[in-house]
Scaffold this active site. Structure first.
Site, PDB file in Angstrom:
ATOM      1  N   ASN A  10      33.481  43.858  33.365  1.00 20.50           N
ATOM      2  CA  ASN A  10      33.801  43.376  34.711  1.00 20.50           C
ATOM      3  C   ASN A  10      35.221  43.854  35.036  1.00 20.50           C
ATOM      4  O   ASN A  10      36.182  43.327  34.490  1.00 20.50           O
ATOM      5  CB  ASN A  10      33.721  41.843  34.731  1.00 20.50           C
ATOM      6  CG  ASN A  10      34.229  41.253  36.038  1.00 20.50           C
ATOM      7  OD1 ASN A  10      34.380  41.956  37.035  1.00 20.50           O
ATOM      8  ND2 ASN A  10      34.486  39.948  36.028  1.00 20.50           N
ATOM      9  N   TRP A  11      35.296  44.835  35.922  1.00 14.47           N
ATOM     10  CA  TRP A  11      36.620  45.410  36.235  1.00 14.47           C
ATOM     11  C   TRP A  11      37.414  44.540  37.199  1.00 14.47           C
ATOM     12  O   TRP A  11      38.572  44.824  37.476  1.00 14.47           O
ATOM     13  CB  TRP A  11      36.459  46.829  36.805  1.00 14.47           C
ATOM     14  CG  TRP A  11      36.206  47.882  35.756  1.00 14.47           C
ATOM     15  CD1 TRP A  11      35.955  47.673  34.427  1.00 14.47           C
ATOM     16  CD2 TRP A  11      36.195  49.304  35.952  1.00 14.47           C
ATOM     17  NE1 TRP A  11      35.776  48.874  33.781  1.00 14.47           N
ATOM     18  CE2 TRP A  11      35.923  49.896  34.697  1.00 14.47           C
ATOM     19  CE3 TRP A  11      36.371  50.136  37.048  1.00 14.47           C
ATOM     20  CZ2 TRP A  11      35.835  51.278  34.508  1.00 14.47           C
ATOM     21  CZ3 TRP A  11      36.278  51.514  36.873  1.00 14.47           C
ATOM     22  CH2 TRP A  11      36.019  52.077  35.615  1.00 14.47           C
ATOM     23  N   LYS A  12      36.779  43.510  37.758  1.00  9.83           N
ATOM     24  CA  LYS A  12      37.463  42.627  38.725  1.00  9.83           C
ATOM     25  C   LYS A  12      38.122  43.486  39.816  1.00  9.83           C
ATOM     26  O   LYS A  12      37.585  44.521  40.183  1.00  9.83           O
ATOM     27  CB  LYS A  12      38.467  41.723  38.019  1.00  9.83           C
ATOM     28  CG  LYS A  12      37.871  41.021  36.808  1.00  9.83           C
ATOM     29  CD  LYS A  12      38.743  39.924  36.297  1.00  9.83           C
ATOM     30  CE  LYS A  12      38.178  39.403  34.994  1.00  9.83           C
ATOM     31  NZ  LYS A  12      38.794  38.169  34.568  1.00  9.83           N
ATOM     32  N   HIS A  93      30.804  33.982  39.047  1.00 11.52           N
ATOM     33  CA  HIS A  93      31.959  34.120  38.150  1.00 11.52           C
ATOM     34  C   HIS A  93      32.933  32.975  38.430  1.00 11.52           C
ATOM     35  O   HIS A  93      33.135  32.584  39.576  1.00 11.52           O
ATOM     36  CB  HIS A  93      32.649  35.471  38.363  1.00 11.52           C
ATOM     37  CG  HIS A  93      33.640  35.784  37.295  1.00 11.52           C
ATOM     38  ND1 HIS A  93      34.903  35.221  37.275  1.00 11.52           N
ATOM     39  CD2 HIS A  93      33.551  36.557  36.189  1.00 11.52           C
ATOM     40  CE1 HIS A  93      35.543  35.664  36.196  1.00 11.52           C
ATOM     41  NE2 HIS A  93      34.753  36.475  35.528  1.00 11.52           N
ATOM     42  N   GLU A  95      36.023  32.784  38.582  1.00  9.90           N
ATOM     43  CA  GLU A  95      37.127  33.067  39.522  1.00  9.90           C
ATOM     44  C   GLU A  95      36.661  32.892  40.954  1.00  9.90           C
ATOM     45  O   GLU A  95      37.435  32.479  41.818  1.00  9.90           O
ATOM     46  CB  GLU A  95      37.674  34.490  39.272  1.00  9.90           C
ATOM     47  CG  GLU A  95      38.493  34.541  37.993  1.00  9.90           C
ATOM     48  CD  GLU A  95      38.579  35.909  37.331  1.00  9.90           C
ATOM     49  OE1 GLU A  95      38.175  36.914  37.948  1.00  9.90           O
ATOM     50  OE2 GLU A  95      39.040  35.957  36.175  1.00  9.90           O
ATOM     51  N   GLU A 163      30.799  31.681  29.900  1.00  4.84           N
ATOM     52  CA  GLU A 163      32.225  32.018  29.897  1.00  4.84           C
ATOM     53  C   GLU A 163      33.050  30.751  30.068  1.00  4.84           C
ATOM     54  O   GLU A 163      33.238  30.278  31.198  1.00  4.84           O
ATOM     55  CB  GLU A 163      32.541  32.959  31.068  1.00  4.84           C
ATOM     56  CG  GLU A 163      31.784  34.264  31.034  1.00  4.84           C
ATOM     57  CD  GLU A 163      32.506  35.351  31.829  1.00  4.84           C
ATOM     58  OE1 GLU A 163      32.822  36.379  31.218  1.00  4.84           O
ATOM     59  OE2 GLU A 163      32.774  35.160  33.020  1.00  4.84           O
ATOM     60  N   GLY A 169      40.651  35.676  30.289  1.00  4.97           N
ATOM     61  CA  GLY A 169      41.950  36.322  30.509  1.00  4.97           C
ATOM     62  C   GLY A 169      43.113  35.626  29.826  1.00  4.97           C
ATOM     63  O   GLY A 169      44.267  35.915  30.123  1.00  4.97           O
ATOM     64  N   SER A 208      37.924  36.644  26.848  1.00  3.31           N
ATOM     65  CA  SER A 208      38.850  37.259  25.905  1.00  3.31           C
ATOM     66  C   SER A 208      38.159  37.985  24.749  1.00  3.31           C
ATOM     67  O   SER A 208      38.623  37.935  23.608  1.00  3.31           O
ATOM     68  CB  SER A 208      39.843  36.216  25.382  1.00  3.31           C
ATOM     69  OG  SER A 208      40.639  35.722  26.452  1.00  3.31           O
ATOM     70  N   GLY A 229      36.129  41.366  30.419  1.00  6.60           N
ATOM     71  CA  GLY A 229      37.008  41.633  31.556  1.00  6.60           C
ATOM     72  C   GLY A 229      38.062  42.662  31.194  1.00  6.60           C
ATOM     73  O   GLY A 229      37.829  43.864  31.200  1.00  6.60           O
ATOM     74  N   GLY A 230      39.250  42.169  30.827  1.00  3.68           N
ATOM     75  CA  GLY A 230      40.409  43.037  30.570  1.00  3.68           C
ATOM     76  C   GLY A 230      40.117  44.201  29.645  1.00  3.68           C
ATOM     77  O   GLY A 230      40.563  45.332  29.902  1.00  3.68           O
TER      78      GLY A 230
HETATM   79  C1  PEP Z   1      35.573  37.966  32.772  1.00  4.14           C
HETATM   80  O1  PEP Z   1      36.262  38.242  33.733  1.00  4.14           O
HETATM   81  O2  PEP Z   1      34.379  37.746  32.941  1.00  4.14           O
HETATM   82  C2  PEP Z   1      36.200  37.894  31.458  1.00  4.14           C
HETATM   83  C3  PEP Z   1      35.496  37.459  30.466  1.00  4.14           C
HETATM   84  O3  PEP Z   1      37.524  38.313  31.367  1.00  4.14           O
HETATM   85  P1  PEP Z   1      38.362  38.554  30.000  1.00  4.14           P
HETATM   86  O4  PEP Z   1      37.481  39.336  29.076  1.00  4.14           O
HETATM   87  O5  PEP Z   1      39.557  39.327  30.454  1.00  4.14           O
HETATM   88  O6  PEP Z   1      38.690  37.215  29.454  1.00  4.14           O
END
Ligand code: PEP
Length: 250
Positions: A10-12, A93, A95, A163, A169, A208, A229-230
């Site tokens: 997920n590049w957000k 999600h 966020e 999640e 993050g 993470s 994500g990251g």
């Molecule tokens: C996400 O945005 O779905 C996520 C899991 O982010 P991260 O891996 O950065 O925690």
């Protein structure tokens, strides 16, 4: 039953056209990994170009509207994503649930719209740190799943991403035991709601995930992949996660 794992990135709100250069090495790793699936969900502006160029990678959106067309300035429909070449879409999600006040009913409507448009919905659920600290993580996740899950979902049309909000993050993660416990609960709830089809729905872990913890988390029973994500933003970080998923799928 062991399901084919999916590693989804997920590049957000990250990525310009130049970032699509990351897709070539990711695609090579994805093509070499025969036992798993790989997806990238870039921002909307890159979906069509990514879909046209991605080899061995499924491309997804990060959200869609519940309606097909209409006076919804700035939103994107599931049909538009399909038209742009996407095969998946993330809905619910955390966020978006928190910043856009999306309710379980909203998320369910989005997942239904996605499935209707022929997309695979990646439906996110997860507890807050307050709920976990109060010993209510299981109840919170079960209730979110109940409220957000389309009753027509199948193993081919829907994927769950567990999640925990406090792990996204932050670099903090649950233990493997805690992840396993929650995935077991989600599996039981899926079977409760969808019957035998609930056995086929993949359950990803997200929060993470990095190349350092991927193999451990992906070895947990009922963890059918990861939403990253990251660590999905560069091939250097994402490819080792793909390789870890392939290795644990032997
Ligand atoms: C996400 O945005 O779905 C996520 C899991 O982010 P991260 O891996 O950065 O925690």
């Amino acid at each position: 039953m062991s399901l084919r794992k999916l590693v989804a990135g997920n590049w957000k709100m990250n990525g310009l056209r130049i970032s699509l250069g990351e897709l070539a090495p990711i695609g090579r790793a994805a093509t070499a990994a025969k036992r798993i699936d790989v997806a990238i969900c870039p921002p909307f502006t890159l979906v069509a170009q990514a879909a046209a160029n991605a080899d061995g990678i499924a491309i997804g959106g990060q959200d869609c509207h519940f309606a097909t067309t209409g006076a919804y300035t700035g939103y994107i429909s599931a049909d538009m994503l399909t038209d742009a070449g996407a095969s998946h879409v993330i809905v619910g999600h955390s966020e978006r649930r928190s910043a856009n006040h999306e309710t379980d009913a909203d998320v369910r409507a989005k997942a239904e719209a996605a499935m209707e448009a022929g997309l695979v919905a990646i439906l996110c659920i997860g507890e807050t740190d307050k709920q976990r600290d109060a010993g209510r993580a299981g109840l919170a996740v079960a209730s979110q799943l109940d409220g957000s899950l389309p009753r027509t979902a199948t193993g081919d049309t829907l994927i769950i991403a567990y999640e925990p909000r406090w792990a996204i993050g932050t670099g903090r993660t649950p233990s493997s035991g805690e992840i396993g416990e929650m995935h077991k609960l989600i599996r039981a709830k899926l079977i409760d709601i969808l019957g035998t089809e609930g056995v086929r729905v993949r359950i990803l872990y997200g929060g993470s995930v990095t190349s350092h913890n991927a193999a451990e988390f992906l070895s947990v029973p009922d963890v059918d992949g990861a939403l990253v994500g990251g660590a999905s933003l560069t091939a250097a970080q994402f490819v080792p996660i793909i390789e870890a998923a392939e290795n644990v799928s032997q």
